[in-house]
Write an enzyme that holds these catalytic residues in place. Structure first.
Site, mmCIF file in Angstrom:
data_model
loop_
_atom_site.group_PDB
_atom_site.id
_atom_site.type_symbol
_atom_site.label_atom_id
_atom_site.label_comp_id
_atom_site.label_asym_id
_atom_site.label_seq_id
_atom_site.Cartn_x
_atom_site.Cartn_y
_atom_site.Cartn_z
ATOM 1 N N GLU A 27 -9.644 -9.808 2.496
ATOM 2 C CA GLU A 27 -9.950 -8.420 2.147
ATOM 3 C C GLU A 27 -11.202 -8.334 1.290
ATOM 4 O O GLU A 27 -11.333 -9.055 0.295
ATOM 5 C CB GLU A 27 -8.775 -7.781 1.399
ATOM 6 C CG GLU A 27 -9.018 -6.323 1.043
ATOM 7 C CD GLU A 27 -7.782 -5.590 0.559
ATOM 8 O OE1 GLU A 27 -7.911 -4.403 0.179
ATOM 9 O OE2 GLU A 27 -6.696 -6.196 0.555
ATOM 10 N N LYS B 275 4.203 -11.764 3.530
ATOM 11 C CA LYS B 275 2.809 -11.865 3.115
ATOM 12 C C LYS B 275 2.729 -12.033 1.604
ATOM 13 O O LYS B 275 3.399 -11.305 0.860
ATOM 14 C CB LYS B 275 2.000 -10.636 3.536
ATOM 15 C CG LYS B 275 0.498 -10.789 3.225
ATOM 16 C CD LYS B 275 -0.332 -9.716 3.916
ATOM 17 C CE LYS B 275 -0.308 -8.419 3.156
ATOM 18 N NZ LYS B 275 -0.952 -8.516 1.825
ATOM 19 N N SER C 74 0.824 -1.213 0.000
ATOM 20 C CA SER C 74 0.000 0.000 0.000
ATOM 21 C C SER C 74 0.853 1.254 0.000
ATOM 22 O O SER C 74 0.378 2.341 -0.346
ATOM 23 C CB SER C 74 -0.919 0.008 1.232
ATOM 24 O OG SER C 74 -0.170 -0.245 2.422
#
Length: 275
Positions: free
Chosen positions: A191, A122, A56
């Protein structure tokens, strides 16, 4: 219920085995993204359990329209910065776009992240990523999987959309969730998944689930730093974010308010979830 002491000096550093213990004992996990030592230090003092150096950063730090331009060098640099600010929180690093396209590429990228302070890598997706997860875990690199809306797949998905709305898609998510667990993932981020679907996946898995737009029944929650502080990231604010600075009164207060709301089950509520 599993708890950590409120005072940072008295808390034990989080380890990967403690994640499964927290799930077994019903202790909700509070995760935030961070990109530098200063915010990381404040999160750590506020009792945030898990800190993610997310790709992000491409959108909120670098000003891009997606996470795709983020490089391994970017993630490694920010991981090193964040690691210097943490003493108890477990640090995760995103493997950016195509860094996990093959097991060897993923091993190289994850190794660099762990060498500068990360405790877990991740990885987005299932499918061919299952081989990557197994490869890393067999080589002593803990993995957090990520399913549902996977931002690195934004071009294929046609935008940032809720995933798993119909019966077939929900069944595929469940199948993928079981598969990443079987491949060795120690945790799973969900998500933009409807609450009932995320709840079913959470109940079916032995590893903890971390929701972001996936309802309150996940084993924990994660939000982007800028969203928790109500900052304008230059993009449309999704339904699942909440400005905790408004009620916390300070950056430290916002992090504490977020952690308290996650652990009590007050966040996310229906207004921050998808049916």
């Amino acid at each position: 219920m599993y708890t950590q002491p409120a005072t940072a000096a008295d808390r034990k550093p989080w380890t990967v085995p403690m994640l499964a213990q927290a799930k077994r004992e019903g202790r909700k996990l509070a995760m935030l993204t961070a990109y530098d030592a200063g915010f990381a230090r404040t999160m750590d003092a506020a009792g945030i359990d898990l800190v993610l150096v997310g790709d992000s950063l491409g959108m909120v730090m670098q000003g891009h329209d997606s996470t795709l331009p983020v490089t391994v060098d970017d993630i490694v640099y920010h991981t090193a910065c964040v690691a210097r600010g943490l003493s108890t929180a477990l640090l995760l690093s995103d493997l950016p776009f195509q860094a996990d396209a093959s097991p060897q590429r993923a091993l190289d990228a994850a190794t660099r992240c762990l060498q500068v302070g990360a405790g877990m890598a991740k990885i987005e997706g299932a499918g061919h990523k299952l081989e990557v997860i197994r490869y890393l875990v067999e080589r002593e690199i803990p993995v957090c999987a990520h399913l549902g809306l996977t931002p690195q797949s934004v071009l294929r998905l046609g935008g940032y959309k809720v995933q798993g709305r119909d019966e077939r898609a929900a069944a595929q998510l469940m199948e993928d969730a079981r598969a990443v667990q079987d491949a060795g993932a120690s945790m799973l981020v969900l998500e933009c998944v409807p609450t009932p679907v995320a709840a079913s996946i959470t109940a079916a898995l032995a590893i903890p689930t971390i929701g972001i737009g996936a309802g309150p029944q996940c084993d924990g929650q994660v939000l982007v730093l800028h969203d928790v502080l109500g900052l304008d990231g230059g993009h449309r604010r999704p339904k699942f974010v909440k400005d905790f600075l408004a009620e916390g009164g300070s950056v430290d207060g916002a992090f504490r308010a977020y952690a308290d709301a996650v652990r009590s089950g007050a966040f996310p509520d229906e207004s921050h979830s998808y049916a």
